[in-house]
Motif scaffolding. Sequence first.
Motif, short mmCIF file in Angstrom:
data_model
loop_
_atom_site.label_atom_id
_atom_site.label_comp_id
_atom_site.label_asym_id
_atom_site.label_seq_id
_atom_site.Cartn_x
_atom_site.Cartn_y
_atom_site.Cartn_z
N GLN A 198 0.85 -1.18 0.00
CA GLN A 198 0.00 0.00 0.00
C GLN A 198 0.90 1.25 0.00
OE1 GLN A 198 -3.19 -1.19 0.24
NE2 GLN A 198 -3.98 0.78 -0.43
N ILE A 226 -0.92 6.46 -7.00
CA ILE A 226 -2.00 6.05 -7.89
C ILE A 226 -1.49 5.13 -8.98
CG2 ILE A 226 -3.67 6.88 -9.58
CD1 ILE A 226 -4.17 9.25 -7.99
N TYR A 253 -1.29 1.67 -7.82
CA TYR A 253 -2.62 1.07 -7.65
C TYR A 253 -3.19 0.66 -9.00
CZ TYR A 253 -2.61 2.97 -2.88
OH TYR A 253 -2.32 3.26 -1.59
N ALA A 254 -3.06 1.59 -9.97
CA ALA A 254 -3.60 1.29 -11.30
C ALA A 254 -2.88 0.09 -11.90
CB ALA A 254 -3.45 2.52 -12.21
N ALA A 303 -1.52 -2.34 -10.27
CA ALA A 303 -2.00 -3.55 -9.60
C ALA A 303 -3.33 -4.00 -10.19
CB ALA A 303 -2.16 -3.28 -8.10
N MET A 304 -4.20 -3.03 -10.48
CA MET A 304 -5.50 -3.39 -11.07
C MET A 304 -5.31 -4.07 -12.42
SD MET A 304 -7.80 -0.08 -10.13
CE MET A 304 -9.16 -0.50 -11.19
N GLU A 359 -7.00 14.64 -1.83
CA GLU A 359 -6.23 13.52 -2.38
C GLU A 359 -7.11 12.29 -2.53
OE1 GLU A 359 -2.77 12.46 -0.10
OE2 GLU A 359 -2.70 10.52 -1.07
N LEU A 367 -9.45 12.65 -5.49
CA LEU A 367 -8.75 12.53 -6.76
C LEU A 367 -8.36 11.08 -7.04
CD1 LEU A 367 -7.72 14.30 -9.06
CD2 LEU A 367 -5.48 14.29 -7.95
N LYS A 368 -7.83 10.45 -6.02
CA LYS A 368 -7.42 9.06 -6.16
C LYS A 368 -8.59 8.18 -6.57
CE LYS A 368 -3.60 8.01 -3.28
NZ LYS A 368 -3.15 7.74 -1.92
N VAL A 409 -9.59 8.95 -10.27
CA VAL A 409 -8.71 8.42 -11.31
C VAL A 409 -8.86 6.91 -11.43
CG1 VAL A 409 -6.31 8.09 -11.99
CG2 VAL A 409 -7.07 10.30 -11.13
N LEU A 410 -8.80 6.26 -10.26
CA LEU A 410 -8.89 4.80 -10.31
C LEU A 410 -10.29 4.35 -10.72
CD1 LEU A 410 -6.78 3.98 -7.15
CD2 LEU A 410 -6.12 3.70 -9.53
N LEU A 429 -10.53 4.47 -14.36
CA LEU A 429 -9.89 3.29 -14.94
C LEU A 429 -10.81 2.08 -14.89
CD1 LEU A 429 -7.37 1.93 -16.09
CD2 LEU A 429 -6.57 1.57 -13.77
N ALA A 430 -11.46 1.92 -13.70
CA ALA A 430 -12.38 0.79 -13.54
C ALA A 430 -13.54 0.92 -14.50
CB ALA A 430 -12.88 0.73 -12.10
N PHE A 486 -14.02 -3.59 -8.53
CA PHE A 486 -13.48 -2.32 -8.05
C PHE A 486 -14.49 -1.61 -7.16
CE2 PHE A 486 -13.15 2.26 -8.42
CZ PHE A 486 -11.83 2.47 -8.09
N PHE A 507 -8.62 -5.36 -6.69
CA PHE A 507 -9.02 -4.01 -7.11
C PHE A 507 -9.38 -3.16 -5.90
CE2 PHE A 507 -10.23 -7.26 -10.16
CZ PHE A 507 -9.38 -6.94 -11.21
N MET A 520 -7.09 -1.49 -3.88
CA MET A 520 -6.00 -0.66 -3.36
C MET A 520 -6.45 0.74 -2.96
SD MET A 520 -3.29 -2.69 -3.79
CE MET A 520 -1.73 -1.98 -4.20
N TRP A 521 -7.47 1.27 -3.64
CA TRP A 521 -7.93 2.62 -3.33
C TRP A 521 -8.56 2.71 -1.94
CZ3 TRP A 521 -13.21 3.21 -2.42
CH2 TRP A 521 -14.01 2.10 -2.77
N PRO A 537 -8.23 1.74 1.41
CA PRO A 537 -7.71 2.29 2.67
C PRO A 537 -7.42 3.78 2.56
CG PRO A 537 -6.58 0.27 2.08
CD PRO A 537 -7.40 0.64 0.91
N ASP A 538 -6.83 4.21 1.45
CA ASP A 538 -6.48 5.62 1.33
C ASP A 538 -7.72 6.49 1.29
OD1 ASP A 538 -4.10 4.44 1.14
OD2 ASP A 538 -3.48 5.32 -0.78
N ARG A 571 -8.88 3.37 8.58
CA ARG A 571 -8.12 2.44 7.72
C ARG A 571 -8.47 1.00 8.06
NH1 ARG A 571 -4.18 4.49 4.46
NH2 ARG A 571 -3.01 2.70 3.72
#
Lengths: 641, 474
Positions: A615, A619, A622-623, A625-626, B150, B153-154, B157-158, B161-162, B212, B219, B221-222, B224-225, B292
């Motif tokens: 972790q 970004i 993370y991307a 990893a996806m 943050e 935004l995170k 973006v992710l 992608l999904a 996701f 999918f 990872m986003w 926890p943040d 978290r």
Amino acid sequence: MLLAVAVLAPLFGSMIAGLLGRAIGDRAAQAVTILCMLLASVCGVSAFVSLVYGSATPGVVVLGEWVSAGEFHANWALRYDTLSAVMVAMVTCVATLIHIYSIGYMSHDKSIARFFSYLSLFTFAMLALVTADNLLQLFFGWEGVGLASYLLIGFWYDRPAARAAAMKAFVVNRIGDLGFAAGIALIFFIFGSIEFSTIFAGLSQHVNDVYHVLGTDFRAYEVIGILLFIGAMGKSAQLGLHVWLPDAMEGPTPVSALIHAATMVTAGVFLMSRMSPLLDFAPGAMHFVTFMGASTALFAATVACTQNDIKRVIAYSTCSQLGYMFVAAGVGAYQVSMFHLLTHAFFKALLFLGAGSVIHAMSNEQDMRKMGGIWKMIPLTYVAMWIGNLALAGVPPFAGYFSKDAILEAAWASHSLVGHYGFWCCLIAAFLTAFYSWRLLIMTFHGAPRADHHTMEHVHESPWAMTVPLILLAAGAVLTGFSFADQIIGEDWHAFWGDAIGVAASNHILADMAAVPAVVSMAPTVLGLLGIATAYAFYMVWPAIPGRLAASLPGLYRFLLNKWYFDELYDATIVQPASRLARRLWRIDGEVIDGMPNGVARLTADGSSQIVKLQTGSIANYAFAMLIGVVALVSLYLIVG
Amino acid sequence: MNWTVAIPEIALACLGMAILMFGVLSKARNTFHICSLMTVGALVLTAALVLSSNGGLGYNGLFLADSYAMFAKLLVLAAAVLGVIVSIDYNEHNDLRRFEFPVLMLYATVGMMIMVSASNLMSLYMGLELQSLSIYVLAAFARDDLRSSEAGLKYFVLGALASGLLLYGISLIYGFSGSMAFDQLALVLSDSSHASPGLIVGIVFVVAGLAFKISAVPFHMWTPDVYEGAPTPVTAFMATAPKVAAVALFVRVMISPFGHLLAQWQQLIVLIAMASMVLGAFAAIGQSNIKRLMAYSSIGHMGYILVGLAAGTQQGVRGVLIYLVTYVFTNAGMFACIIAMRRRGRAVERIADLGGLWRSDPGMAAALTIFLFSMAGLPPFSGFIGKYFVFGAAMQSGLVTLAVVGVLASAVSAYYYIRIIKVMYFDAPEPAFDVRPASLSIVAGAGALFTLIFFLFPAPVVAAAEAAAKGLFG
């Protein structure tokens, strides 16, 4: 119904005092338990009287189903016959007197409600035991008695000796219980039931059944008899498993009285009588019972002669008297054994409560070497102790005379080798009994005062709550002998016992007893009086003799003083090796067994920190990893699908 | 055209517009407060409409209101109501009292309702995006706070992608089967010879996009943040309502159009479920921030829920729905307690801040204890019952390994849940928290009560879940 009230009232009292004791206070807890006990004893005596002298008929009161698993059934039920009625009447009466006595004796204690709750629980457990209709309920009471004795012996749990004694009593009883439990299992295995009526009805069908163990075939009845007796040995403190009984003196004196007189130790004797129809078919086991009983009677009597703690002397005397009872049961004279149980309950309770009164007067001193010269100061206790000792020594017309003589006659009349062994052991024990009884009396009450003047100034007669039970028990110790002798062990014992004690057709020991020579009948009384005379000579007339005797036979004296070194023997052969093994296993547990989960836990923690490292917070990672994930899944799907 | 099947959604969207207008025009000082309450009212009204509506297929097969959708919608609405309620006080105290906040939640909810009613890949995508876009904004709502920006935004973006993966998958499916309607797809795929590799790859992409949304491994990872950075009420909302919608959607997509391909996708779901359960159990162990920790916890819970889906049976879907119900109420209550962690006006988030809580606030400590035991899956709390149903379904379908891994992971996760209880009861006391507003007490209390006594009255929920699952399998 009377019986149900008699059994359940102590439980109710125990619950109230134990669970609400803090809320309602000590006084109320005492009042509730004692009222419940009074109610129980009234009902218990009425149940006994209406059965033996009135029109009530024996039967079974079913209270509810307990266990029903496959072919195994057990009910909560009360068996109402002479055997249980006698026991209920005796237990409730003696226990009630002990409750009342405890008001005075425990008046300075901190946790009175707890004490009374335990006392009542003890009584209830014993009542559940004697009224059981099946072996499982009997076992329930049996264990309940064990639990309550543990709680009461360790009542003063801030004393290390009391804690150790409580644990010893529990563990030693456990050994006996194991035998008993195995016996119950074998009975279920043979008879397919643990209800008394079913077992006794099936007796003739299984006489020749064998039980295969250790590569040999034994007759099943013999094995059952031995196993049940092992259970009885634990509870009734027979030689080998007796070691807990003297230590149990660490409990408060009323507890000792309850354990030794009415409850607990008599359970084993009761079990023998309850199972009498079966045991009559197991002559081998019964010879073993006689042998062990006789040995115990003699052994305990010899030890009692050298002890200096007033309660320990009486404790060994109990042990010895229980041996007598087993001798009687072993030769088939169950009625005689029950008779001695009954008379013994009264005079032994009297002796213990009297000893308690002495201890109370002497500011908690128990060593007889520090007593003496107090008989004028506590005359009532003195008289009570006299009566108790006369009954114990078997001097006519006190209660013990009738029952003890009958036991010796029965042993003689059995005309077997082991029966004669029993007779001679008991005869010598009778002499010793009288000797140590008067040794106790003289050392405690006569001679020059050996306590410091501070204690002597405080010597006083006990309050009425303690003296009234003494008087009533003394009356019992005088009267129970000759008023019941004819009914219980006389010609028409059948009218009294009904079917409660079932003896085989071949068992005519009671009839044979009448035919023993006069010299046999006279012998115990004569030896008893001789014992008294000896004690008088040793401790009153020539007080130097005991010391010189001990000095001239130092080996024998130390052997007896140290109780035949049983404790040391067990310590060296069982306790020490067991604790060594336990320590070794503990080390294995700590390193190997604990090591496995601890290792797994460490692996888990390590894995966790590794996973968290992925972790990164970026970004792009993370991307990435996806996308890796999608690629992995697609490949997997295409390969598998 | 049967447009009435979407009346609840239409009504909620219109009410949202009205609340927005009110917010713009109102000059009252407590506009935020009023708008929040109006939003709650609108959500409750919508729930009533959902209950009274009669289902059916509408909009040329784009929209399906069946018993399954109804169950999921009610749960989503309930979660949304709880989410709005717990946000009111927090926003007042943290300078977030802007009336757009509840309205964004409202539109996210509309999106979720469309998601669970979608019966076409296109309406699916539309609902999903409406929901996602609202939540991207919510996550960044504390725009002056670096962490919140943050997080937003995170997530954006992710999430984009999904969405791209999802859309790509949809286009592959359309290309290889010629349809986007669920019933058509099911018809085509009932003949297994039509399951071409291209179609299968499309399905995998769709699975990735949906995984996701429910933050399943890999999918996740986003999560926890974003959970940590977003304002806590937004985290609470994200952890409950969208998860319900996404899971309901996921299950519908796998069972309805692709049900005939169970043999192909089962292993995939098993793998994702296992990975999620294991990661959720292990990664949370070292966490010191409670938000978290809740992120990893929700990853783990999504793994358990996927166990029910992996079973691929009606019992499995029933288990999923029951699990969702217990999950929503336990989590809502848990987050209400986390929002209540505030000292001298400042929110605190460390687990250590709970030290000795039972001395200063025994009620909150007791509620947290109930939630944590429930999440650890201890009987008799509701979490145990949810796990019982999904693992039972997995066993019936012969997925023994999966069930065993699940139980083991659950045992590992019990460690970090119970550690918090240990902190609350045995550690040195920290200073007391600020006085809790009534709204949080009510949500926490209701959640705790539900979690505690659910085992006594599970029958209505189980029966409704049974009916809903039956509706899905038709």
